[in-house]
Write a protein that holds these residues in place. Structure first.
Motif, PDB file in Angstrom:
ATOM      1  N   VAL A   1       0.831  -1.206   0.000  1.00  0.00           N
ATOM      2  CA  VAL A   1       0.000   0.000   0.000  1.00  0.00           C
ATOM      3  C   VAL A   1       0.867   1.258   0.000  1.00  0.00           C
ATOM      4  CG1 VAL A   1      -1.670   1.344   1.326  1.00  0.00           C
ATOM      5  CG2 VAL A   1      -1.966  -1.119   1.097  1.00  0.00           C
ATOM      6  N   VAL A   2       1.876   1.287   0.865  1.00  0.00           N
ATOM      7  CA  VAL A   2       2.713   2.476   0.992  1.00  0.00           C
ATOM      8  C   VAL A   2       3.521   2.719  -0.280  1.00  0.00           C
ATOM      9  CG1 VAL A   2       4.659   3.507   2.230  1.00  0.00           C
ATOM     10  CG2 VAL A   2       2.830   2.359   3.491  1.00  0.00           C
ATOM     11  N   SER A   3       4.159   1.670  -0.808  1.00  0.00           N
ATOM     12  CA  SER A   3       4.990   1.846  -2.001  1.00  0.00           C
ATOM     13  C   SER A   3       4.146   2.223  -3.211  1.00  0.00           C
ATOM     14  CB  SER A   3       5.793   0.577  -2.290  1.00  0.00           C
ATOM     15  OG  SER A   3       4.932  -0.525  -2.523  1.00  0.00           O
ATOM     16  N   ALA A   4       2.967   1.598  -3.356  1.00  0.00           N
ATOM     17  CA  ALA A   4       2.094   1.942  -4.482  1.00  0.00           C
ATOM     18  C   ALA A   4       1.638   3.389  -4.381  1.00  0.00           C
ATOM     19  CB  ALA A   4       0.883   1.008  -4.517  1.00  0.00           C
ATOM     20  N   ASN A   5       1.355   3.837  -3.167  1.00  0.00           N
ATOM     21  CA  ASN A   5       0.926   5.219  -2.970  1.00  0.00           C
ATOM     22  C   ASN A   5       2.041   6.191  -3.334  1.00  0.00           C
ATOM     23  OD1 ASN A   5      -1.154   7.126  -1.758  1.00  0.00           O
ATOM     24  ND2 ASN A   5       0.634   7.626  -0.524  1.00  0.00           N
ATOM     25  N   ASP A   6       3.255   5.911  -2.866  1.00  0.00           N
ATOM     26  CA  ASP A   6       4.374   6.808  -3.135  1.00  0.00           C
ATOM     27  C   ASP A   6       4.714   6.845  -4.623  1.00  0.00           C
ATOM     28  OD1 ASP A   6       4.511   7.418  -0.484  1.00  0.00           O
ATOM     29  OD2 ASP A   6       6.170   6.060  -0.039  1.00  0.00           O
ATOM     30  N   ILE A   7       4.686   5.683  -5.263  1.00  0.00           N
ATOM     31  CA  ILE A   7       4.967   5.629  -6.702  1.00  0.00           C
ATOM     32  C   ILE A   7       3.940   6.448  -7.472  1.00  0.00           C
ATOM     33  CG2 ILE A   7       4.996   4.111  -8.716  1.00  0.00           C
ATOM     34  CD1 ILE A   7       6.185   1.950  -6.861  1.00  0.00           C
ATOM     35  N   ARG A   8       2.684   6.296  -7.089  1.00  0.00           N
ATOM     36  CA  ARG A   8       1.605   7.026  -7.762  1.00  0.00           C
ATOM     37  C   ARG A   8       1.769   8.535  -7.578  1.00  0.00           C
ATOM     38  NH1 ARG A   8      -1.724   6.912 -12.009  1.00  0.00           N
ATOM     39  NH2 ARG A   8      -3.775   7.816 -11.593  1.00  0.00           N
ATOM     40  N   LEU A   9       2.147   8.965  -6.379  1.00  0.00           N
ATOM     41  CA  LEU A   9       2.322  10.390  -6.117  1.00  0.00           C
ATOM     42  C   LEU A   9       3.462  10.962  -6.954  1.00  0.00           C
ATOM     43  CD1 LEU A   9       1.887  10.637  -2.247  1.00  0.00           C
ATOM     44  CD2 LEU A   9       0.243  11.221  -4.027  1.00  0.00           C
ATOM     45  N   ILE A  10       4.549  10.228  -7.053  1.00  0.00           N
ATOM     46  CA  ILE A  10       5.683  10.687  -7.842  1.00  0.00           C
ATOM     47  C   ILE A  10       5.295  10.800  -9.312  1.00  0.00           C
ATOM     48  CG2 ILE A  10       7.963  10.004  -8.697  1.00  0.00           C
ATOM     49  CD1 ILE A  10       8.548   8.949  -5.889  1.00  0.00           C
ATOM     50  N   GLN A  11       4.533   9.823  -9.797  1.00  0.00           N
ATOM     51  CA  GLN A  11       4.091   9.871 -11.195  1.00  0.00           C
ATOM     52  C   GLN A  11       3.166  11.064 -11.430  1.00  0.00           C
ATOM     53  OE1 GLN A  11       2.375   5.945 -11.524  1.00  0.00           O
ATOM     54  NE2 GLN A  11       4.215   5.105 -12.485  1.00  0.00           N
ATOM     55  N   GLN A  12       2.247  11.305 -10.509  1.00  0.00           N
ATOM     56  CA  GLN A  12       1.341  12.440 -10.660  1.00  0.00           C
ATOM     57  C   GLN A  12       2.100  13.764 -10.610  1.00  0.00           C
ATOM     58  OE1 GLN A  12      -1.511  11.805  -7.508  1.00  0.00           O
ATOM     59  NE2 GLN A  12      -2.902  10.663  -8.830  1.00  0.00           N
ATOM     60  N   THR A  13       3.074  13.853  -9.726  1.00  0.00           N
ATOM     61  CA  THR A  13       3.876  15.069  -9.633  1.00  0.00           C
ATOM     62  C   THR A  13       4.651  15.294 -10.921  1.00  0.00           C
ATOM     63  OG1 THR A  13       4.091  14.811  -7.230  1.00  0.00           O
ATOM     64  CG2 THR A  13       5.694  16.231  -8.331  1.00  0.00           C
ATOM     65  N   ARG A  14       5.226  14.233 -11.451  1.00  0.00           N
ATOM     66  CA  ARG A  14       5.957  14.339 -12.720  1.00  0.00           C
ATOM     67  C   ARG A  14       5.042  14.836 -13.838  1.00  0.00           C
ATOM     68  NH1 ARG A  14       6.684   8.766 -15.323  1.00  0.00           N
ATOM     69  NH2 ARG A  14       4.461   9.229 -15.527  1.00  0.00           N
ATOM     70  N   ASP A  15       3.844  14.287 -13.909  1.00  0.00           N
ATOM     71  CA  ASP A  15       2.938  14.630 -15.006  1.00  0.00           C
ATOM     72  C   ASP A  15       2.441  16.072 -14.934  1.00  0.00           C
ATOM     73  OD1 ASP A  15       3.249  12.055 -15.906  1.00  0.00           O
ATOM     74  OD2 ASP A  15       1.381  11.315 -15.022  1.00  0.00           O
ATOM     75  N   GLN A  16       2.295  16.600 -13.730  1.00  0.00           N
ATOM     76  CA  GLN A  16       1.723  17.942 -13.601  1.00  0.00           C
ATOM     77  C   GLN A  16       2.780  19.033 -13.429  1.00  0.00           C
ATOM     78  OE1 GLN A  16      -0.554  17.202 -10.002  1.00  0.00           O
ATOM     79  NE2 GLN A  16       0.853  18.425  -8.761  1.00  0.00           N
ATOM     80  N   LEU A  17       4.038  18.650 -13.276  1.00  0.00           N
ATOM     81  CA  LEU A  17       5.085  19.643 -13.013  1.00  0.00           C
ATOM     82  C   LEU A  17       5.333  20.517 -14.236  1.00  0.00           C
ATOM     83  CD1 LEU A  17       7.082  20.605 -10.878  1.00  0.00           C
ATOM     84  CD2 LEU A  17       8.740  18.956 -11.794  1.00  0.00           C
ATOM     85  N   ASP A  18       5.310  21.818 -14.028  1.00  0.00           N
ATOM     86  CA  ASP A  18       5.545  22.789 -15.091  1.00  0.00           C
ATOM     87  C   ASP A  18       7.056  23.007 -15.209  1.00  0.00           C
ATOM     88  OD1 ASP A  18       5.746  24.979 -16.783  1.00  0.00           O
ATOM     89  OD2 ASP A  18       3.937  25.934 -16.007  1.00  0.00           O
ATOM     90  N   LEU A  19       7.664  22.431 -16.246  1.00  0.00           N
ATOM     91  CA  LEU A  19       9.112  22.503 -16.398  1.00  0.00           C
ATOM     92  C   LEU A  19       9.583  23.918 -16.725  1.00  0.00           C
ATOM     93  CD1 LEU A  19       9.894  19.164 -18.262  1.00  0.00           C
ATOM     94  CD2 LEU A  19      10.032  19.679 -15.822  1.00  0.00           C
TER      95      LEU A  19
END
Length: 310
Positions: free
Chosen positions: A89-107
């Protein structure tokens, strides 16, 4: 549905993922019907043919799987859950958060922040609670590359530091909610004196974002025993890590020299690497690990006898 079409429906519902990979002949055999019945079934559901039905099944199967995954990572962790489930649960949550942050980050914003930090006379980082730990980590990284940086977790100290900033300086406020009063005050104070103000928050329309010149957004999701603020740490570190690397790229020679100097400075506090016994030079091995001829030579030498056999 008529009995024949119902057989097709049951066959699909019995294993949608498998059905999406079947040919029309395979599905007919599985349902105990004919290919003509499959075609009628497709038209009864509004599809032009079997190919369109397969695409729809595959799409729906993928959507349901994604929803299930998102539900799983948001599930509660119970006191008697196994460590295996907790890890999942914890690792899946953290992986998902990192992916979401990557997708929405304004470079484009990341580029502006990195450029400002690379040129800054001073950089002030401020956060409270878990965000203070993130600020401290970024302070350490920037200092190691020679950027004058301070992180604060006390509002009074941060406010006095912010009041001393000016043109060319950078203030970075970190707050998951974007509603922490102290962080908002510090960033507003720094901005009022001409410093570039940067907000790191998961709420792009928060009060903190309103007072910031540049906004870097993160993602967050709460799980049992971890509030959203704690869960946001990985996302915050990801965003600031990208900024850090971008700064290092802009100051490559200075950064390389600074890192080399600091590595040498602490080298004396590190224990030397220990080789595995089997990796040592043959003459440095324990007597029992040496070749029989080497052990014999040593025994003869210790006894003072000639090396030739009698």
């Amino acid at each position: 549905m008529p009995e024949a079409l119902r057989k097709v429906a049951d066959a699909i519902l019995g294993g949608p993922a498998d059905a999406a990979r079947m040919t029309i002949v395979d599905l007919a055999e599985r349902s105990g019907t004919s290919t003509a019945t499959i075609t009628r079934f497709c038209r009864a559901l509004g599809f032009t043919g079997y190919a369109e039905l397969r695409v729809a099944i595959a799409t729906e199967t993928g959507r349901v799987a994604q929803q299930t995954w998102e539900t799983d990572i948001g599930q509660e962790i119970l006191p008697d859950d196994s460590l295996d489930r907790v890890l999942g649960v914890v690792s899946a949550n953290d992986i998902r958060l990192i992916q979401q942050t990557r997708d929405q980050l304004d470079l484009a914003v990341v580029d502006k922040v990195a450029q400002a930090v690379a040129r800054a006379g001073r950089v002030l980082l401020f956060g409270v609670s878990s965000s203070a730990a993130v600020a401290s980590e970024m302070e350490y990284r920037l200092q190691r590359m020679g950027v004058p940086t301070w992180s604060r977790s006390d509002a009074h100290t941060a406010l006095t530091d912010a009041a001393l900033l000016g043109q060319g300086d950078v203030a970075i406020g970190i707050s998951h909610s974007g509603r922490t009063r102290e962080v908002i005050e510090v960033l507003a104070e720094a901005g009022s004196h001409g410093a570039i103000s940067v907000a790191v928050t998961s709420q792009p329309r928060s009060p903190l974002a309103e007072v910031a010149e540049l906004v870097l957004t993160t993602a967050s999701r709460a799980t049992s025993f971890r509030s959203e603020g704690f869960a946001a740490i990985h996302s915050q570190l990801l965003v600031l890590d990208v900024v850090y690397v971008s700064v290092a790229q802009r100051t490559y020679e200075r950064t390389k020299q600074a890192l080399d100097v600091t590595v040498r400075a602490v080298a004396g506090h590190r224990l030397p690497e220990q080789r595995h016994p089997d990796q040592r030079h043959p003459d440095q091995r324990h007597p029992d690990q040496r070749h029989p001829d080497q052990r014999r030579e040593q025994r003869l030498s210790e006894r003072g006898r000639p090396e030739e056999e009698s």
